[in-house]
Design a protein around this motif. Structure first.
Motif, PDB file in Angstrom:
ATOM      1  N   PHE A  43       0.818  -1.211   0.000  1.00  0.00           N
ATOM      2  CA  PHE A  43       0.000   0.000   0.000  1.00  0.00           C
ATOM      3  C   PHE A  43       0.850   1.260   0.000  1.00  0.00           C
ATOM      4  O   PHE A  43       0.436   2.290  -0.530  1.00  0.00           O
ATOM      5  CB  PHE A  43      -0.914   0.032   1.230  1.00  0.00           C
ATOM      6  N   SER A  44       2.017   1.185   0.619  1.00  0.00           N
ATOM      7  CA  SER A  44       2.838   2.386   0.765  1.00  0.00           C
ATOM      8  C   SER A  44       4.303   1.991   0.959  1.00  0.00           C
ATOM      9  O   SER A  44       4.602   0.917   1.490  1.00  0.00           O
ATOM     10  CB  SER A  44       2.371   3.203   1.972  1.00  0.00           C
ATOM     11  N   ILE A  49       5.229   4.911   8.701  1.00  0.00           N
ATOM     12  CA  ILE A  49       3.797   4.815   8.983  1.00  0.00           C
ATOM     13  C   ILE A  49       3.348   3.359   9.066  1.00  0.00           C
ATOM     14  O   ILE A  49       2.463   3.012   9.846  1.00  0.00           O
ATOM     15  CB  ILE A  49       2.973   5.592   7.923  1.00  0.00           C
ATOM     16  N   ILE A  50       3.999   2.480   8.295  1.00  0.00           N
ATOM     17  CA  ILE A  50       3.681   1.050   8.384  1.00  0.00           C
ATOM     18  C   ILE A  50       4.095   0.517   9.744  1.00  0.00           C
ATOM     19  O   ILE A  50       3.335  -0.176  10.424  1.00  0.00           O
ATOM     20  CB  ILE A  50       4.377   0.267   7.256  1.00  0.00           C
ATOM     21  N   ASN A  89      -4.661   5.592   8.610  1.00  0.00           N
ATOM     22  CA  ASN A  89      -3.485   6.411   8.893  1.00  0.00           C
ATOM     23  C   ASN A  89      -2.924   7.060   7.632  1.00  0.00           C
ATOM     24  O   ASN A  89      -2.457   8.208   7.673  1.00  0.00           O
ATOM     25  CB  ASN A  89      -2.412   5.567   9.570  1.00  0.00           C
ATOM     26  N   LEU A  90      -2.963   6.347   6.517  1.00  0.00           N
ATOM     27  CA  LEU A  90      -2.500   6.926   5.260  1.00  0.00           C
ATOM     28  C   LEU A  90      -3.415   8.073   4.830  1.00  0.00           C
ATOM     29  O   LEU A  90      -2.954   9.094   4.307  1.00  0.00           O
ATOM     30  CB  LEU A  90      -2.443   5.856   4.169  1.00  0.00           C
ATOM     31  N   ALA A  91      -4.710   7.882   5.064  1.00  0.00           N
ATOM     32  CA  ALA A  91      -5.657   8.937   4.719  1.00  0.00           C
ATOM     33  C   ALA A  91      -5.422  10.176   5.581  1.00  0.00           C
ATOM     34  O   ALA A  91      -5.484  11.308   5.093  1.00  0.00           O
ATOM     35  CB  ALA A  91      -7.090   8.427   4.895  1.00  0.00           C
ATOM     36  N   LYS A  92      -5.157   9.962   6.865  1.00  0.00           N
ATOM     37  CA  LYS A  92      -4.878  11.091   7.751  1.00  0.00           C
ATOM     38  C   LYS A  92      -3.617  11.822   7.307  1.00  0.00           C
ATOM     39  O   LYS A  92      -3.562  13.051   7.338  1.00  0.00           O
ATOM     40  CB  LYS A  92      -4.707  10.594   9.182  1.00  0.00           C
ATOM     41  N   ALA A  96      -6.948  13.941   3.979  1.00  0.00           N
ATOM     42  CA  ALA A  96      -8.119  13.800   3.123  1.00  0.00           C
ATOM     43  C   ALA A  96      -8.994  12.690   3.674  1.00  0.00           C
ATOM     44  O   ALA A  96      -8.539  11.841   4.434  1.00  0.00           O
ATOM     45  CB  ALA A  96      -7.701  13.470   1.696  1.00  0.00           C
ATOM     46  N   GLU A  97     -10.239  12.695   3.303  1.00  0.00           N
ATOM     47  CA  GLU A  97     -11.145  11.641   3.706  1.00  0.00           C
ATOM     48  C   GLU A  97     -10.741  10.340   3.030  1.00  0.00           C
ATOM     49  O   GLU A  97     -10.395  10.318   1.857  1.00  0.00           O
ATOM     50  CB  GLU A  97     -12.587  11.983   3.299  1.00  0.00           C
ATOM     51  N   GLN A  98     -10.798   9.243   3.780  1.00  0.00           N
ATOM     52  CA  GLN A  98     -10.390   7.960   3.239  1.00  0.00           C
ATOM     53  C   GLN A  98     -11.173   7.599   1.982  1.00  0.00           C
ATOM     54  O   GLN A  98     -10.645   7.038   1.030  1.00  0.00           O
ATOM     55  CB  GLN A  98     -10.580   6.852   4.284  1.00  0.00           C
ATOM     56  N   SER A  99     -12.434   7.950   1.947  1.00  0.00           N
ATOM     57  CA  SER A  99     -13.270   7.577   0.820  1.00  0.00           C
ATOM     58  C   SER A  99     -12.972   8.375  -0.437  1.00  0.00           C
ATOM     59  O   SER A  99     -13.410   8.008  -1.527  1.00  0.00           O
ATOM     60  CB  SER A  99     -14.743   7.764   1.177  1.00  0.00           C
TER      61      SER A  99
END
Length: 208
Positions: A43-44, A49-50, A89-92, A96-99
């Motif tokens: 994912f990243s 962050i992971i 956490n990636l969205a934060k 931005a909103e995760q969706s």
């Protein structure tokens, strides 16, 4: 020293962990930290962050152990929990909103895969890599979970929060697209499970 929980079923191990058995918790941590980390890397590439998400996950598991539900599939429980926490956490991080954001599911060849056969096989893997890059994120994730981590379609659906029918559909469309893309490249060979497993060869220590 080999953990005594290695040969105990998941239900008993999980119940022991929930009751406060530190050896059971240590076994769960040691058995699943690296596979979860490898999954997170798809994912990243943000190691921090992971790692933070994994530490947060296991810390909360221990702190909330008495309130956790039962499970007879520890791997599925952890994958699902980690996936949800990492995406959040990636969205934060992106503020931005995760969706509303696309979290790319990254696929790349490991160094070991390139060394297996430096000429013919490496060329085939290169074409496979290019074909995989054209799939959707969810299609790549289903392929990874199926052929690298060995999850069943029911387990994949639980981890990804989709139905089993959707998991089958993602796989069917992914394999169909892979065959077409490889055939169109002029380097077509029948796509086999072994080819996909080879593609997902990962050095478990390469990320540290």
């Amino acid at each position: 020293m080999q953990s005594r929980f290695l040969h105990i079923d998941d239900t008993k191990t999980w119940n022991a962990f929930k009751s406060g058995n530190q050896a059971a918790f240590a076994y769960i941590y040691q058995a699943y930290f690296q596979p979860l980390y490898n999954y997170g890397r798809k994912f990243s590439s943000d190691d921090a962050i992971i790692g933070d998400t994994l530490q947060q996950l296991f810390t909360e598991l221990w702190q909330r152990r008495k309130r956790l539900g039962s499970t007879n599939q520890i791997r599925n429980y952890l994958y699902k929990s980690f996936r949800r926490a990492l995406l959040r956490n990636l969205a934060k991080k992106e503020k931005a909103e995760q969706s509303s954001i696309q979290i790319p599911f990254l696929v790349c060849l490991s160094h070991e895969a390139h060394l297996i056969q430096q000429q013919h096989t490496a060329e085939q893997l290169n074409h496979l890599e290019q074909a995989l890059a054209q799939l959707t994120e969810k299609q790549r994730e289903v392929i990874y979970l199926k052929f690298y981590d060995g999850l069943t379609y029911a387990e994949i659906s639980e981890v990804m929060g989709i139905s089993s029918a959707q998991a089958y559909d993602y796989m069917y469309k992914a394999l169909k697209a892979l065959r077409k893309n490889i055939k169109d490249s002029g380097n077509y060979n029948e796509l086999t499970s072994s080819a996909l497993v080879l593609f997902f060869v990962v050095n478990s220590h390469s990320f540290f």
